[in-house]
Design a protein around this motif. Structure first.
Motif, PDB file in Angstrom:
ATOM      1  N   LEU A 190       0.814  -1.250   0.023  1.00 44.07           N
ATOM      2  CA  LEU A 190      -0.089   0.110   0.025  1.00 44.07           C
ATOM      3  C   LEU A 190       0.812   1.178   0.045  1.00 44.07           C
ATOM      4  O   LEU A 190       0.388   2.231  -0.717  1.00 44.07           O
ATOM      5  CB  LEU A 190      -0.941  -0.102   1.241  1.00 44.07           C
ATOM      6  N   ASP A 191       1.781   1.301   0.703  1.00 44.73           N
ATOM      7  CA  ASP A 191       2.748   2.469   0.738  1.00 44.73           C
ATOM      8  C   ASP A 191       3.529   2.516  -0.770  1.00 44.73           C
ATOM      9  O   ASP A 191       3.431   3.870  -1.290  1.00 44.73           O
ATOM     10  CB  ASP A 191       4.115   2.043   1.570  1.00 44.73           C
ATOM     11  N   TRP A 192       3.652   1.448  -1.437  1.00 43.74           N
ATOM     12  CA  TRP A 192       4.189   1.633  -2.880  1.00 43.74           C
ATOM     13  C   TRP A 192       3.077   2.253  -3.648  1.00 43.74           C
ATOM     14  O   TRP A 192       3.215   3.092  -4.716  1.00 43.74           O
ATOM     15  CB  TRP A 192       4.433   0.271  -3.528  1.00 43.74           C
ATOM     16  N   CYS A 193       1.814   1.643  -3.625  1.00 43.99           N
ATOM     17  CA  CYS A 193       0.725   2.110  -4.290  1.00 43.99           C
ATOM     18  C   CYS A 193       0.555   3.649  -4.156  1.00 43.99           C
ATOM     19  O   CYS A 193       0.080   4.223  -5.120  1.00 43.99           O
ATOM     20  CB  CYS A 193      -0.466   1.464  -3.925  1.00 43.99           C
ATOM     21  N   ASP A 194       0.724   4.001  -2.995  1.00 38.31           N
ATOM     22  CA  ASP A 194       0.393   5.438  -2.471  1.00 38.31           C
ATOM     23  C   ASP A 194       1.721   6.387  -2.741  1.00 38.31           C
ATOM     24  O   ASP A 194       1.684   7.704  -2.385  1.00 38.31           O
ATOM     25  CB  ASP A 194       0.004   5.730  -1.256  1.00 38.31           C
ATOM     26  N   GLY A 195       2.946   5.642  -3.616  1.00 39.31           N
ATOM     27  CA  GLY A 195       3.831   6.700  -3.647  1.00 39.31           C
ATOM     28  C   GLY A 195       4.719   6.770  -2.545  1.00 39.31           C
ATOM     29  O   GLY A 195       5.667   7.983  -2.746  1.00 39.31           O
ATOM     30  N   ARG A 196       4.694   6.269  -1.284  1.00 38.23           N
ATOM     31  CA  ARG A 196       5.315   6.443  -0.283  1.00 38.23           C
ATOM     32  C   ARG A 196       6.689   5.488  -0.147  1.00 38.23           C
ATOM     33  O   ARG A 196       7.734   5.685   0.735  1.00 38.23           O
ATOM     34  CB  ARG A 196       4.751   6.080   0.951  1.00 38.23           C
ATOM     35  N   LEU A 197       6.799   4.633  -1.298  1.00 38.10           N
ATOM     36  CA  LEU A 197       7.942   3.696  -1.097  1.00 38.10           C
ATOM     37  C   LEU A 197       8.414   3.726  -2.705  1.00 38.10           C
ATOM     38  O   LEU A 197       8.115   2.998  -3.543  1.00 38.10           O
ATOM     39  CB  LEU A 197       7.455   2.321  -1.114  1.00 38.10           C
ATOM     40  N   ASN A 198       9.557   4.535  -2.792  1.00 44.19           N
ATOM     41  CA  ASN A 198       9.950   4.769  -3.956  1.00 44.19           C
ATOM     42  C   ASN A 198      11.203   4.023  -4.518  1.00 44.19           C
ATOM     43  O   ASN A 198      11.794   4.114  -5.566  1.00 44.19           O
ATOM     44  CB  ASN A 198      10.430   6.373  -4.204  1.00 44.19           C
ATOM     45  N   GLN A 199      11.582   3.311  -3.825  1.00 46.00           N
ATOM     46  CA  GLN A 199      12.780   2.252  -3.883  1.00 46.00           C
ATOM     47  C   GLN A 199      12.461   1.356  -5.081  1.00 46.00           C
ATOM     48  O   GLN A 199      13.561   1.085  -5.818  1.00 46.00           O
ATOM     49  CB  GLN A 199      13.047   1.550  -2.740  1.00 46.00           C
ATOM     50  N   PHE A 200      11.270   1.147  -5.255  1.00 51.81           N
ATOM     51  CA  PHE A 200      10.876   0.214  -6.546  1.00 51.81           C
ATOM     52  C   PHE A 200      10.107   0.714  -7.467  1.00 51.81           C
ATOM     53  O   PHE A 200       9.128   1.558  -7.266  1.00 51.81           O
ATOM     54  CB  PHE A 200      10.422  -1.132  -5.687  1.00 51.81           C
ATOM     55  N   ASP A 201      10.212   0.244  -8.715  1.00 56.80           N
ATOM     56  CA  ASP A 201       9.380   0.833  -9.857  1.00 56.80           C
ATOM     57  C   ASP A 201       8.024   0.133  -9.951  1.00 56.80           C
ATOM     58  O   ASP A 201       7.187   0.484 -10.364  1.00 56.80           O
ATOM     59  CB  ASP A 201      10.063   0.695 -11.128  1.00 56.80           C
ATOM     60  N   ILE A 202       8.268  -1.390  -9.352  1.00 56.96           N
ATOM     61  CA  ILE A 202       6.830  -1.954  -9.535  1.00 56.96           C
ATOM     62  C   ILE A 202       7.181  -3.292  -8.426  1.00 56.96           C
ATOM     63  O   ILE A 202       8.327  -3.818  -8.196  1.00 56.96           O
ATOM     64  CB  ILE A 202       6.790  -2.739 -10.811  1.00 56.96           C
ATOM     65  N   ILE A 203       6.268  -3.494  -7.785  1.00 60.24           N
ATOM     66  CA  ILE A 203       5.952  -4.464  -6.953  1.00 60.24           C
ATOM     67  C   ILE A 203       5.188  -5.757  -7.556  1.00 60.24           C
ATOM     68  O   ILE A 203       3.939  -5.432  -7.925  1.00 60.24           O
ATOM     69  CB  ILE A 203       5.588  -4.212  -5.560  1.00 60.24           C
ATOM     70  N   LEU A 204       5.761  -6.894  -7.169  1.00 57.86           N
ATOM     71  CA  LEU A 204       4.758  -8.191  -7.612  1.00 57.86           C
ATOM     72  C   LEU A 204       4.610  -9.157  -6.506  1.00 57.86           C
ATOM     73  O   LEU A 204       5.355  -9.978  -6.135  1.00 57.86           O
ATOM     74  CB  LEU A 204       5.491  -8.806  -8.924  1.00 57.86           C
ATOM     75  N   PRO A 205       3.449  -9.173  -5.826  1.00 58.15           N
ATOM     76  CA  PRO A 205       3.201 -10.041  -4.756  1.00 58.15           C
ATOM     77  C   PRO A 205       2.607 -11.520  -5.148  1.00 58.15           C
ATOM     78  O   PRO A 205       1.730 -11.286  -6.079  1.00 58.15           O
ATOM     79  CB  PRO A 205       2.293  -9.299  -3.771  1.00 58.15           C
ATOM     80  N   PHE A 206       2.960 -12.547  -4.542  1.00 56.42           N
ATOM     81  CA  PHE A 206       2.875 -13.712  -4.952  1.00 56.42           C
ATOM     82  C   PHE A 206       2.216 -14.471  -3.684  1.00 56.42           C
ATOM     83  O   PHE A 206       3.086 -14.372  -2.768  1.00 56.42           O
ATOM     84  CB  PHE A 206       3.414 -14.283  -5.924  1.00 56.42           C
ATOM     85  N   SER A 207       1.277 -15.330  -3.732  1.00 55.72           N
ATOM     86  CA  SER A 207       1.026 -16.303  -2.545  1.00 55.72           C
ATOM     87  C   SER A 207       1.666 -17.570  -2.973  1.00 55.72           C
ATOM     88  O   SER A 207       1.503 -18.011  -3.829  1.00 55.72           O
ATOM     89  CB  SER A 207      -0.406 -16.408  -2.248  1.00 55.72           C
ATOM     90  N   CYS A 208       2.592 -18.131  -2.052  1.00 52.29           N
ATOM     91  CA  CYS A 208       3.061 -19.431  -2.080  1.00 52.29           C
ATOM     92  C   CYS A 208       2.162 -20.595  -2.178  1.00 52.29           C
ATOM     93  O   CYS A 208       2.184 -21.697  -2.796  1.00 52.29           O
ATOM     94  CB  CYS A 208       4.162 -19.810  -1.064  1.00 52.29           C
TER      95      CYS A 208
END
Length: 974
Positions: A190-208
């Motif tokens: 959610l921080d990345w989605c709201d622009g508060r986590l600028n370390q990454f250009d894209i985040i890809l979450p997966f469930s094992c």
């Protein structure tokens, strides 16, 4: 060339001029640039640019300009009516925000929920596999050890080193169940989605867990596009390895089995090459596939060693809420305590004090999941309203299991298909049940070994049990330090012991082997008819062949099947009834107050030292309540989703046995606290037909001195409203009834004939509710006791019209309501208007001569009034004589003004003493003792006025009766 309107859709196009003037060439554009710029597709030309291009063609007189101009003008019109397609990265942010902002219903069912206040960061510390092994306490329970300050890091610093701020590629975040791993992942996304986590250009979450269900090989690119279809236009750039600022998140590593041996998992660097999902994860962690990508893996401690240390750059341990302030902030956010509400503020202050005392509550709230459970329970107990949704305590605990375990299977890589919740019931539930049977809360290593059945486990089952102990046993139990002895275990939340013990019984785990064989064989015969082979295959799983040989089993089976198949259905029903209603001698206080006090750390009001000591012993009064709640349909549906099925036939058997048992119990006069427990028991079952059958047997409802809350009133109303049967008597004296309580109880109070509401210290809002009750055309109240509830002038104006127009009340008690002379004068006209009132008690109200005489004179013309109580008021001797004279002049109106009449005993002295004694049952003993002392003074004065021996003896007889009553009250005070 084709017209632009016939170009394929879904692809972005631009115009480019070639040397041949009459030719326009169309070309496709891709994505480029970092973040939005990097992945941003080239924009369409504006309408203005297209118009300018067309005009230039026309001006130059080039051939084909008419056809081109028509195409361009059509395209200009189309572009003016459509917006530019969204950026895939922005679409990805939007969809991730929607997915990760969504909360289960369990999260939204209480408190104030918003994305601004839901999150409190748990503590994260840098760790290592060696440190993880040190945290294993005895019994395999994971120790709750607070990290050093030097180890603690912020969530956004997980991927960077403190020295040079360089990127850490492979990070493992581990912690036991309930510590907050999912919360941290959600926070990062959610921080990345709201622009508060600028370390990454894209985040890809997966469930094992999702990866483990993927049976066919799949490429990384295909895996991404299948999960995130919005990234199809740029997946080639993600998968090509050109972009380094990518974060993969793999949650729940324990759900997949990884093998880093080259002979088992082949090397792969092509994101388009299909591999088994666990092979993709291995190659990502090897950094052979997308070597520049950052990977975050979350796991429980038991699976920590499944990744070789050489492939991990940083181990981080999630430590939960190690600070009391974190726990308190969570409660304050979720309960949404307003500073304007003093009651809620007081509640939070008590909670904070209990947390600061380093109590059992503080230890429990170390786990953020338990903060949810405590918070939900507090909301259930306190933050309820008249129109609150149906909710049960058992439902909260069942939802708690669903939130933390869902439909997980124990041993994801094994052949057995047992849900984790069922496994918890079979193992930890057995420990809990044996503790309740033996009335103990501390357990040794031998207790666990016996309950877990270590001697009969196979190698695979022992491995499962070991992983379970490491990951989950510490979720339910924690070490308890003992002086001069080995540490023992106890349930972190005491009520959880009772819930799991109830689940253990309801699921039939307590049944004997014989009963289990009967149930299994009965089910098999229903499907396989007389197929003996199928029957024996089931039986052999329960009765090992080393106990009964094959031949013996075949020989004895026909003789015992009929008996055990019948017994299996009733065995669990009889067991539950027996366990629900064991007769104990322990102090039985209201269970809801016990829960409240265990959370807030309050002392029970009115408890003596002896009672407090008795309360320290284990009563386990929630155990039967949880068993009743587990039979409720909603809870059974939830449990069925968790792999724990309770059959309808079992519920029917239990209900039939319960009806017989409860019918006998209801014939007895239960103490108020036990009666409320019974009502709460019926409420938890959520079975209106069953509750209606039991509630119809209630002739009276005595809940005196039970401290009422909105929840308790809701429980009472819910159960009593399942039947329309009139109730002869209800006693709610000394119950601290509020306006909301009376509003919730009104449908029940309307059906009562004799209603006792004394000693509740009503405020104006409560008097409005009483007025509404009396004015209701369905009101059946004939006797209304309102003594010791202060009546202000505003309250008299509120209740007066209801008294005037009441069609049911014939006997009204307003004893000691602080009316005073003015209040009686205000009330007198309303009494005159009433046409049903026969008796009114205005004793001990500071009434003077004039007000009393005016009231009695009014009674001369009243059509129904027969008796007026005016004793213990500020009426002079001359005033008493006038009132007694008025009584003699009136036909049928009795005025009780004093226990004596001059030198004689009053003809109504027995009525007066009976009324005082009746108020003494639930009233203020000190004040009643003062009343009786005043009567003694009056009797002594009358004895001194007369020389008649017989009169003296009569006065002495009455005085002895007063003294005996006074002694009885003083003994009750002690």
């Amino acid at each position: 060339m084709q017209c632009l309107k016939h170009l394929p859709t879904g692809v972005k196009w631009t115009l480019r001029k070639h040397r041949t003037p009459s030719t326009v060439v169309c070309r496709s554009t891709g994505a480029s640039a970092r973040s939005s710029a990097r992945f941003q597709p080239r924009q369409l030309p504006s309408t203005k640019q297209l118009v300018v291009s067309t005009l230039r063609t026309v001006i130059c007189g080039r051939p084909g300009f008419l056809q081109l101009s028509q195409c361009l003008l059509f395209q200009c019109k189309a572009l003016s009516n459509t917006s530019t397609p969204a950026d895939p990265i922005e679409q990805h942010r939007k969809r991730l925000r929607g997915w990760f902002s969504h909360m289960p219903n369990e999260e939204k069912q209480f408190g104030s929920f918003s994305m601004e206040n839901w999150h409190v960061d748990p503590v994260i510390a840098v760790s290592s596999p060696e440190e993880n092994r040190e945290f294993m306490a005895r019994f395999g329970v994971y120790s709750h050890i607070e990290p050093l300050k030097s180890q603690v890091i912020k969530v956004d610093k997980v991927f960077t080193t403190e020295s040079d701020e360089t990127r850490t590629k492979n990070v493992v975040l581990f912690g036991t169940v309930g510590m907050g791993k999912s919360t941290v992942v959600k926070k990062l996304v959610l921080d990345w989605c709201d622009g508060r986590l600028n370390q990454f250009d894209i985040i890809l979450p997966f469930s094992c867990e999702d990866l483990s269900s993927q049976n066919q090989p799949i490429s990384l690119n295909k895996l991404i596009t299948r999960k995130y279809t919005q990234l199809k236009p740029i997946v080639s750039q993600i998968g090509s390895g050109k972009q380094s600022n990518i974060l993969f998140i793999f949650a729940g590593l324990e759900q997949v089995k990884l093998d880093f041996h080259l002979s088992k998992t082949e090397l792969c660097s092509d994101p388009n090459e299909p591999l088994p999902p666990n092979g993709l994860l291995v190659n990502l962690l090897r950094r052979y596939l997308l070597p520049d990508a950052t990977i975050l893996v979350t796991t429980r401690p038991s699976a920590l060693d499944s990744i070789p240390t050489k492939y991990v750059d940083r181990y981080t341990r999630i430590c939960g809420f190690t600070d009391v302030e974190q726990q308190y902030l969570y409660f304050r956010n979720r309960l949404d305590v307003s500073g304007n509400d003093n009651t809620n503020e007081d509640l939070m202050k008590m909670l904070y004090k209990n947390l600061q005392r380093q109590s059992q509550l503080t230890a429990a709230c170390f786990l953020p999941s338990y903060c949810w459970l405590i918070c939900a329970t507090l909301h259930f107990l306190h933050f309820t309203t008249a129109n609150m949704p149906i909710q049960t305590l058992t439902g909260l605990y069942t939802s708690f299991l669903r939130l933390n375990f869902g439909g997980e299977i124990i041993g994801a890589h094994s052949q057995q298909n047992i849900s984790i919740v069922r496994y918890i019931a079979k193992t930890v539930g057995k420990v809990a049940y044996e503790g309740i049977e033996k009335k103990k809360t501390l357990f040794s290593e031998e207790d666990l070994q016996r309950c877990f059945g270590l001697d009969t486990k196979t190698e695979e089952e022992l491995n499962q049990l070991t992983a379970f102990q490491i990951d989950m046993l510490g979720f339910f139990m924690s070490p308890s330090a003992r002086h001069n002895s080995d540490p023992l275990l106890r349930f972190t939340i005491p009520a959880m012991q009772e819930y799991l013990a109830a689940l253990y019984v309801v699921l039939g785990e307590r049944k004997s082997v014989l009963e289990r064989v009967g149930s299994a064989v009965s089910d098999t015969i229903g499907k396989a008819s007389e197929d003996v082979t199928a029957v024996l295959s089931i039986v052999s799983r329960l009765l090992p062949f080393r106990i009964l040989t094959f031949v013996r089993l075949v020989n004895i089976f026909p003789r015992i099947f009929q008996r055990i198949s019948n017994k299996s259905k009733k065995g669990i029903a009889n067991t539950m009834v027996f366990e629900m209603f064991k007769q104990d001698d322990e102090f039985n206080n209201d269970v809801l107050e016990q829960i409240n006090s265990s959370i807030l750390g309050k002392e029970m009001e009115g408890c003596s030292t002896a009672i407090s000591k008795r309360m320290e012993s284990e009563c386990f009064e929630l155990f039967p309540t949880f068993m009743a709640g587990l039979l409720a349909r909603e809870n059974r549906l939830l449990l069925d989703q968790l792999g724990c099925t309770i059959k309808n036939i079992t519920v029917r058997e239990i209900a039939n046995n319960l009806k017989k048992h409860l019918s006998n119990i209801c014939k007895k006069q239960l103490p108020p606290s036990e009666l409320l427990d019974l009502l709460f028991f019926l409420y938890e079952m959520q079975n209106d037909a069953f509750a209606g059958t039991i509630s119809r047997t209630f002739k009276s409802l005595n809940l005196s001195q039970v401290k009422m809350t909105s929840l308790k009133c809701f429980v009472i109303a819910s159960v009593m409203n399942t039947s329309s049967q009139p109730v002869e008597e209800m006693n709610f004296s000394l119950c601290n009834l509020s306006e909301d309580c009376l509003k919730i109880l009104q449908p029940v109070l309307l059906r009562c004939k004799d209603l006792n509401l004394q000693f509740n210290n009503f405020r104006l809002g409560a008097w409005r509710e009483i007025s509404s009750l009396l004015l209701d055309p369905n009101c059946a109240v004939e006797k209304l006791w309102l003594s010791d509830n202060p009546l202000s002038e505003a309250a008299v104006k509120c209740i007066g019209p209801a008294i005037a127009h009441s069609q049911s009340v014939s006997q009204l008690s307003l004893l000691n309501t602080s009316l005073g002379a003015n209040g009686v004068r205000m009330l007198t006209p309303y009494i005159r208007e009433n046409t049903h009132l026969k008796e009114i008690n205005l004793a001990s109200n500071l009434i003077n001569d004039d007000a009393a005489i005016a009231l009695v004179e009014m009674a001369q013309g009243h059509p129904t009034l027969e008796k007026i109580h005016l004793y213990l008021n500020e009426i002079s001797d001359s005033g008493k004589q006038k009132l007694q004279a008025l009584e003699r002049d009136q036909d049928g109106v009795t005025v009780l003004v004093s226990i004596t009449e001059g030198s004689n005993v009053s003809a109504h002295w027995t009525l007066i003493l009976e009324n005082i004694a009746q108020n003494a049952v639930n009233g203020d003993k000190e004040r009643v003792a003062n009343y009786l002392t005043l009567f003694q003074d009056e009797l002594n004065a009358s004895r001194q006025q007369t020389g008649n021996f017989w009169k003296k003896m009569k006065l002495l007889q009455v005085q002895n009766g007063v003294e005996n009553l006074l002694k009885q009250i003083k003994q009750e005070k002690k």
